[in-house]
Enzyme design. Structure first.
Site, short mmCIF file in Angstrom:
data_model
loop_
_atom_site.label_atom_id
_atom_site.label_comp_id
_atom_site.label_asym_id
_atom_site.label_seq_id
_atom_site.Cartn_x
_atom_site.Cartn_y
_atom_site.Cartn_z
N ASN A 83 0.80 -1.23 0.00
CA ASN A 83 0.00 0.00 0.00
C ASN A 83 0.83 1.27 0.00
O ASN A 83 0.32 2.36 0.24
CB ASN A 83 -0.96 0.00 1.18
CG ASN A 83 -1.82 -1.25 1.17
OD1 ASN A 83 -1.64 -2.13 2.02
ND2 ASN A 83 -2.72 -1.38 0.21
N ILE A 91 1.04 6.83 -0.25
CA ILE A 91 0.35 5.85 0.60
C ILE A 91 -1.09 5.69 0.14
O ILE A 91 -1.79 6.67 -0.10
CB ILE A 91 0.32 6.34 2.08
CG1 ILE A 91 1.74 6.64 2.57
CG2 ILE A 91 -0.37 5.31 2.98
CD1 ILE A 91 1.79 7.41 3.88
N CYS A 92 -1.54 4.44 0.03
CA CYS A 92 -2.93 4.17 -0.30
C CYS A 92 -3.63 3.81 1.00
O CYS A 92 -3.47 2.72 1.53
CB CYS A 92 -3.01 3.00 -1.30
SG CYS A 92 -4.72 2.61 -1.74
N LEU A 93 -4.35 4.79 1.56
CA LEU A 93 -5.05 4.59 2.82
C LEU A 93 -6.34 5.41 2.75
O LEU A 93 -6.28 6.61 2.49
CB LEU A 93 -4.17 5.07 3.99
CG LEU A 93 -4.70 4.89 5.40
CD1 LEU A 93 -4.92 3.42 5.74
CD2 LEU A 93 -3.74 5.50 6.42
#
Length: 199
Positions: A83, A91-93
């Site tokens: 992620n 960041i993939c959040l």
């Protein structure tokens, strides 16, 4: 910068400084250039993960529209995680995008990023190469993540076999980081990595 954002950040900054996580050394927050819009965060890799013992630096840029819009955060420390982009640190959040709520704070964001290190989401990846390895060869993913943590974040786990392979490619005249990325991408197979680097 909008007054509301500055006030809010100052309050949250104090909240982080006083928190038990800071006392325990798990998270850290500092100002960059005495500016309330640019911060530097630090999280410690969670125990029982490949990131254990590593210290990861985060760049935090706070928009004028904060807290109504999320801060822009990326890893400055290179990390091997499905992620997080191994190239840009993006960041993939969800809480940094469409699930952001004004009630969230810098402390909860840092803790959420730290929690992400404990539980990667390979089905919603930021880095497809890492996610593929995570899903197809989890043990190799863990060793690669440990290796990156050791090299870039000061983690304790030295993986001599990986270091030797990186060195073999460096000896061919390739930059160390490029060699490591190629090996990590091609599951530590020297032939495939060099083929890719020299094609």
């Amino acid at each position: 910068m909008a007054n509301i954002a500055v006030k809010r950040i100052k309050r949250e900054f104090k909240e982080v400084i006083k928190s038990e996580e800071v006392a325990g050394g798990a998270i850290k927050l500092e100002l960059v250039n005495e500016s309330w819009t640019e911060l530097k965060g630090e999280i410690v890799g969670p125990t029982d993960t490949p990131y254990d013992g590593g210290r990861f630096i985060l760049e935090i840029k706070v928009p004028d529209t904060y807290p109504f819009n999320p801060p822009k955060i990326r890893f400055m420390t290179k990390i091997w995680h499905p992620n997080v982009s191994s190239v840009t640190g993006a960041i993939c959040l969800d809480i940094l995008k469409d699930q952001w709520a004004a009630a969230l704070t810098l402390r909860t964001v840092l803790l959420s990023i730290q929690a992400l290190l404990s539980a990667g989401e390979p089905d919603d990846p930021q880095d497809a190469v890492v996610a593929k390895q995570y899903k197809e060869n989890y043990q190799l993913f863990q060793m690669t993540a440990r290796h990156w943590t050791n090299v870039y974040a000061g983690g304790p786990n030295v993986i001599t076999e990986f270091n030797n392979k990186v060195q073999r490619i460096v000896d061919m005249g390739i930059d160390e980081h490029r060699a490591r990325v190629a090996l990590s991408t091609f599951d530590w197979q020297i032939e495939r990595a060099t083929e890719n680097l020299f094609s």
